[in-house]
Motif scaffolding. Structure first.
Motif, PDB file in Angstrom:
ATOM      1  N   ASP A  36       0.866  -1.284  -0.066  1.00  0.00           N
ATOM      2  CA  ASP A  36       0.003  -0.068  -0.064  1.00  0.00           C
ATOM      3  C   ASP A  36       0.966   1.223   0.216  1.00  0.00           C
ATOM      4  O   ASP A  36       0.282   2.552   0.011  1.00  0.00           O
ATOM      5  N   GLY A  37       2.296   1.130   0.016  1.00  0.00           N
ATOM      6  CA  GLY A  37       3.020   2.053  -0.065  1.00  0.00           C
ATOM      7  C   GLY A  37       3.400   3.172   1.262  1.00  0.00           C
ATOM      8  O   GLY A  37       3.864   4.209   1.282  1.00  0.00           O
ATOM      9  N   SER A  38       2.653   2.620   2.417  1.00  0.00           N
ATOM     10  CA  SER A  38       2.904   3.341   3.538  1.00  0.00           C
ATOM     11  C   SER A  38       4.299   3.391   3.855  1.00  0.00           C
ATOM     12  O   SER A  38       5.007   2.418   3.624  1.00  0.00           O
ATOM     13  N   PHE A  39       4.813   4.433   4.696  1.00  0.00           N
ATOM     14  CA  PHE A  39       6.033   4.593   5.077  1.00  0.00           C
ATOM     15  C   PHE A  39       6.135   4.004   6.472  1.00  0.00           C
ATOM     16  O   PHE A  39       5.265   4.518   7.356  1.00  0.00           O
ATOM     17  N   TYR A  40       6.970   3.271   6.817  1.00  0.00           N
ATOM     18  CA  TYR A  40       7.356   2.779   8.263  1.00  0.00           C
ATOM     19  C   TYR A  40       8.566   2.289   8.450  1.00  0.00           C
ATOM     20  O   TYR A  40       9.386   2.176   7.586  1.00  0.00           O
ATOM     21  N   SER A  41       9.104   2.087   9.719  1.00  0.00           N
ATOM     22  CA  SER A  41      10.323   1.640  10.152  1.00  0.00           C
ATOM     23  C   SER A  41      10.499   0.181  10.219  1.00  0.00           C
ATOM     24  O   SER A  41       9.855  -0.215  11.171  1.00  0.00           O
ATOM     25  N   LYS A  42      10.910  -0.338   9.191  1.00  0.00           N
ATOM     26  CA  LYS A  42      11.033  -1.937   9.283  1.00  0.00           C
ATOM     27  C   LYS A  42      11.693  -2.461  10.484  1.00  0.00           C
ATOM     28  O   LYS A  42      11.471  -3.341  11.028  1.00  0.00           O
ATOM     29  N   PRO A  43      12.820  -1.657  10.857  1.00  0.00           N
ATOM     30  CA  PRO A  43      13.554  -2.369  11.747  1.00  0.00           C
ATOM     31  C   PRO A  43      12.591  -2.300  13.324  1.00  0.00           C
ATOM     32  O   PRO A  43      12.954  -3.135  14.294  1.00  0.00           O
ATOM     33  N   MET A  44      11.757  -1.419  13.326  1.00  0.00           N
ATOM     34  CA  MET A  44      10.729  -1.498  14.476  1.00  0.00           C
ATOM     35  C   MET A  44       9.927  -2.547  14.539  1.00  0.00           C
ATOM     36  O   MET A  44       9.421  -3.159  15.617  1.00  0.00           O
ATOM     37  N   LEU A  45       9.780  -3.423  13.675  1.00  0.00           N
ATOM     38  CA  LEU A  45       8.863  -4.803  13.446  1.00  0.00           C
ATOM     39  C   LEU A  45       9.415  -5.783  14.607  1.00  0.00           C
ATOM     40  O   LEU A  45       8.525  -6.390  15.183  1.00  0.00           O
ATOM     41  N   SER A  46      10.763  -5.865  14.709  1.00  0.00           N
ATOM     42  CA  SER A  46      11.362  -6.840  15.674  1.00  0.00           C
ATOM     43  C   SER A  46      11.160  -6.296  17.085  1.00  0.00           C
ATOM     44  O   SER A  46      11.556  -7.211  18.151  1.00  0.00           O
ATOM     45  N   ASN A  47      11.018  -5.239  17.469  1.00  0.00           N
ATOM     46  CA  ASN A  47      11.000  -4.846  18.922  1.00  0.00           C
ATOM     47  C   ASN A  47       9.711  -3.995  19.359  1.00  0.00           C
ATOM     48  O   ASN A  47       9.614  -2.951  20.105  1.00  0.00           O
ATOM     49  N   ALA A  48       8.742  -3.972  18.745  1.00  0.00           N
ATOM     50  CA  ALA A  48       7.208  -3.424  18.700  1.00  0.00           C
ATOM     51  C   ALA A  48       6.391  -4.053  19.890  1.00  0.00           C
ATOM     52  O   ALA A  48       5.456  -3.132  20.138  1.00  0.00           O
ATOM     53  N   ALA A  50       6.654  -5.399  22.998  1.00  0.00           N
ATOM     54  CA  ALA A  50       6.744  -5.017  24.461  1.00  0.00           C
ATOM     55  C   ALA A  50       6.154  -3.452  24.407  1.00  0.00           C
ATOM     56  O   ALA A  50       5.806  -3.079  25.623  1.00  0.00           O
ATOM     57  N   MET A  51       6.211  -2.834  23.616  1.00  0.00           N
ATOM     58  CA  MET A  51       5.606  -1.510  23.449  1.00  0.00           C
ATOM     59  C   MET A  51       4.232  -1.338  23.170  1.00  0.00           C
ATOM     60  O   MET A  51       3.614  -0.363  23.011  1.00  0.00           O
ATOM     61  N   SER A  52       3.602  -2.448  22.732  1.00  0.00           N
ATOM     62  CA  SER A  52       2.187  -2.707  22.577  1.00  0.00           C
ATOM     63  C   SER A  52       1.801  -1.745  21.075  1.00  0.00           C
ATOM     64  O   SER A  52       0.809  -1.358  21.109  1.00  0.00           O
ATOM     65  N   LYS A  53       2.882  -1.840  20.156  1.00  0.00           N
ATOM     66  CA  LYS A  53       2.594  -0.945  19.051  1.00  0.00           C
ATOM     67  C   LYS A  53       1.687  -1.759  17.998  1.00  0.00           C
ATOM     68  O   LYS A  53       2.060  -2.932  17.605  1.00  0.00           O
ATOM     69  N   GLN A  54       0.612  -1.156  17.663  1.00  0.00           N
ATOM     70  CA  GLN A  54      -0.370  -2.094  16.575  1.00  0.00           C
ATOM     71  C   GLN A  54       0.559  -1.537  15.127  1.00  0.00           C
ATOM     72  O   GLN A  54       1.162  -0.663  15.217  1.00  0.00           O
ATOM     73  N   PRO A  55       0.023  -2.399  14.141  1.00  0.00           N
ATOM     74  CA  PRO A  55       0.705  -2.070  12.809  1.00  0.00           C
ATOM     75  C   PRO A  55       0.557  -0.868  12.336  1.00  0.00           C
ATOM     76  O   PRO A  55       1.233  -0.191  11.769  1.00  0.00           O
ATOM     77  N   GLN A  56      -0.817  -0.173  12.553  1.00  0.00           N
ATOM     78  CA  GLN A  56      -0.956   1.140  12.138  1.00  0.00           C
ATOM     79  C   GLN A  56      -0.193   2.559  12.726  1.00  0.00           C
ATOM     80  O   GLN A  56      -0.120   3.396  12.616  1.00  0.00           O
ATOM     81  N   GLY A 143      -3.753 -15.718  23.087  1.00  0.00           N
ATOM     82  CA  GLY A 143      -3.751 -15.118  24.404  1.00  0.00           C
ATOM     83  C   GLY A 143      -2.910 -14.549  24.862  1.00  0.00           C
ATOM     84  O   GLY A 143      -1.724 -14.214  24.135  1.00  0.00           O
ATOM     85  N   ASP A 144      -2.889 -13.947  26.164  1.00  0.00           N
ATOM     86  CA  ASP A 144      -1.753 -13.042  26.704  1.00  0.00           C
ATOM     87  C   ASP A 144      -0.474 -13.851  26.811  1.00  0.00           C
ATOM     88  O   ASP A 144       0.669 -13.055  26.823  1.00  0.00           O
ATOM     89  N   LYS A 145      -0.578 -15.095  27.100  1.00  0.00           N
ATOM     90  CA  LYS A 145       0.866 -15.645  27.399  1.00  0.00           C
ATOM     91  C   LYS A 145       1.029 -16.680  26.112  1.00  0.00           C
ATOM     92  O   LYS A 145       1.033 -18.048  26.555  1.00  0.00           O
ATOM     93  N   ALA A 146       0.905 -16.319  24.847  1.00  0.00           N
ATOM     94  CA  ALA A 146       1.183 -17.245  23.868  1.00  0.00           C
ATOM     95  C   ALA A 146       2.578 -17.959  23.749  1.00  0.00           C
ATOM     96  O   ALA A 146       3.507 -17.459  24.324  1.00  0.00           O
ATOM     97  N   PHE A 160      13.503 -10.455  18.316  1.00  0.00           N
ATOM     98  CA  PHE A 160      12.077 -10.994  18.621  1.00  0.00           C
ATOM     99  C   PHE A 160      11.934 -11.740  19.836  1.00  0.00           C
ATOM    100  O   PHE A 160      10.716 -11.763  20.641  1.00  0.00           O
ATOM    101  N   SER A 161      12.888 -12.717  20.405  1.00  0.00           N
ATOM    102  CA  SER A 161      12.871 -13.274  21.497  1.00  0.00           C
ATOM    103  C   SER A 161      12.657 -12.483  22.626  1.00  0.00           C
ATOM    104  O   SER A 161      11.649 -12.615  23.516  1.00  0.00           O
ATOM    105  N   ASP A 162      13.727 -11.427  22.658  1.00  0.00           N
ATOM    106  CA  ASP A 162      13.849 -10.586  23.772  1.00  0.00           C
ATOM    107  C   ASP A 162      12.491  -9.588  23.664  1.00  0.00           C
ATOM    108  O   ASP A 162      11.800  -9.493  24.875  1.00  0.00           O
ATOM    109  N   ASP A 163      11.897  -9.224  22.785  1.00  0.00           N
ATOM    110  CA  ASP A 163      10.470  -8.580  22.875  1.00  0.00           C
ATOM    111  C   ASP A 163       9.480  -9.037  22.995  1.00  0.00           C
ATOM    112  O   ASP A 163       8.698  -8.622  23.891  1.00  0.00           O
ATOM    113  N   LEU A 164       9.244 -10.280  22.622  1.00  0.00           N
ATOM    114  CA  LEU A 164       8.092 -11.023  23.104  1.00  0.00           C
ATOM    115  C   LEU A 164       8.294 -11.513  24.357  1.00  0.00           C
ATOM    116  O   LEU A 164       6.939 -11.663  25.006  1.00  0.00           O
ATOM    117  N   ALA A 165       9.254 -11.972  24.931  1.00  0.00           N
ATOM    118  CA  ALA A 165       9.334 -12.177  26.340  1.00  0.00           C
ATOM    119  C   ALA A 165       8.961 -11.357  27.245  1.00  0.00           C
ATOM    120  O   ALA A 165       8.429 -11.298  28.289  1.00  0.00           O
TER     121      ALA A 165
END
Length: 395
Positions: A36-48, A50-56, A143-146, A160-165
């Motif tokens: 869709d051509g939106s601009f976003y920071s790809k490096p943020m995908l692996s640590n988003a 823990a910050m509860s960042k939704q895709p949008q 669920g909350d503890k997948a 991803f491991s650090d972020d998801l944990a």
């Protein structure tokens, strides 16, 4: 007037466009993107997580906003099927488009492992914002503890491991190597990261691989090559990326593991440039290396923009550390893969809880470093040391 065309709307493609617009306000810009051509920071995908960042929330601008900012035409959801270098046209299902000069910012594709089992097709990867949205949905359903199993303890797998944990999920990390981050970091740093992830609650299954994944009730059963098995709600592959060179190969550009470019970012066909994850950059010794990191993209984008505007400019890569976003044990390093010499040894010391490793070649010349936990001061001190060595022609 024929436009400057850019295929790809990731960080590489959009940065070239932005840098070019600083130099040239009027030449038409035409950008092709399969999403869709939106601009976003790809490096943020692996640590988003823990910050509860939704895709949008990771999306900073829409395609329309980018088009207005860049005074560009952005063709979204448009797959490029071919490039005719003789007629200088780009082929799509909606028609052919002429270009004056072309930039390939094609990125990379997630590598898929050959895994047995009736759930092998349920293994996810996160290589773009759409992938991230799918992954978040799967986690929400669990669920909350997948229970999340991650294949690959390289840079992205560890992040991803650090972020998801940190987000409260139960993480299992699998890798054939004996330590995490083994391909980039020295043993001392990898051991520190292993300890930090373990303390965070990540289960590390090292020296083995996932051999089979099957549906078992509402779960996925992961079987390892060592015979062990366990259940997971979500399985994520983070075993690496492969440069997307399909269009370049079809257009008969010179390729290897990536698209071969010279010191100006030019491909083997005049008027066509490449950068980012799809490109293989020329090194000081004449070899070509993939450099899938942010700093090389920014440097290459500035140089290519100048070249597109008529000022042929060399890509002058400066030393820049790779930052591994693992808050439990933040790592900064310039691995020996970036150095001219690949033969040498790591020497490490531990002072006040900080591990510092320096990589020396067979002539005892400094070639790289790694430090964890790092901060800006310690990282910059090592960069200065390495830069001084470079200026003194030690490397």
């Amino acid at each position: 007037m024929k436009p400057i065309a850019i295929i790809g709307s990731g960080l590489a493609g959009y940065t070239v466009a932005r840098e070019f617009r600083k130099l040239d306000k009027t030449t038409p810009l035409l950008i092709f993107t399969g999403d869709d051509g939106s601009f976003y920071s790809k490096p943020m995908l692996s640590n988003a997580f823990a910050m509860s960042k939704q895709p949008q929330q990771l999306q900073s601008k829409t395609a329309d906003q980018m088009a207005a900012e860049l005074n560009a035409t952005i063709l979204t959801k448009t797959q490029v099927s071919g490039i005719n270098t003789a007629t200088q046209t780009i082929q799509t299902r909606t028609g052919d488009f002429e270009y004056a000069q072309l930039v390939l910012a094609l990125g990379a594709q997630a590598i898929r492992l050959p895994i047995a089992g009736n759930a092998a097709d349920k293994v996810l990867s996160v290589n773009n914002l759409d992938d991230y949205a799918v992954f978040r949905d799967k986690l929400a359903q669990a669920g909350d503890k997948a229970r999340v199993t991650i294949l690959g303890a390289g840079l992205i797998g560890c992040e991803f491991s650090d972020d998801l944990a940190s987000a409260g999920h139960e993480v299992t990390l699998i890798d054939p190597n004996a330590l995490p981050l083994a391909a980039l970091a020295p043993t001392a740093i990898s051991q520190g990261l292993h300890a930090a992830l373990s303390e965070k609650g990540v289960r590390l299954k090292l020296g083995t691989t996932a051999s089979q994944i099957d549906v078992l009730g509402n779960a996925l059963q992961v079987r390892l090559s060592n015979g062990e098995s366990f259940d997971a709600d979500v399985v994520l592959s983070a075993v690496g990326l492969r440069a997307d060179i399909r269009l370049a190969q079809a257009a008969q550009l010179q390729t290897d593991r990536g698209i071969i470019i010279n010191e100006y970012g030019q491909t083997s066909v005049p008027g066509i440039f490449a950068l980012g994850d799809c490109a293989q950059y020329k090194q000081a010794d004449g070899s070509h290396s993939l450099m899938p990191y942010v700093a090389p993209i920014m440097t290459a984008a500035r140089a290519i923009a100048l070249s597109l505007s008529g000022q042929l400019t060399t890509i002058d890569m400066k030393l820049a550390a790779v930052l591994v976003k693992t808050p439990s044990y933040p790592v900064a390093l310039i691995p020996p893969a970036f150095a001219v010499s690949k033969s040498g040894v790591w020497e490490s010391d531990h002072v006040d809880g900080i591990t510092t490793s320096r990589y020396f070649d067979e002539g005892k010349k400094l070639r790289g470093f790694a430090i964890a936990p790092h901060d800006a001061k310690s990282r910059n001190a090592l960069l200065a040391e390495l830069t001084e060595a470079q200026a003194a022609r030690i490397i």
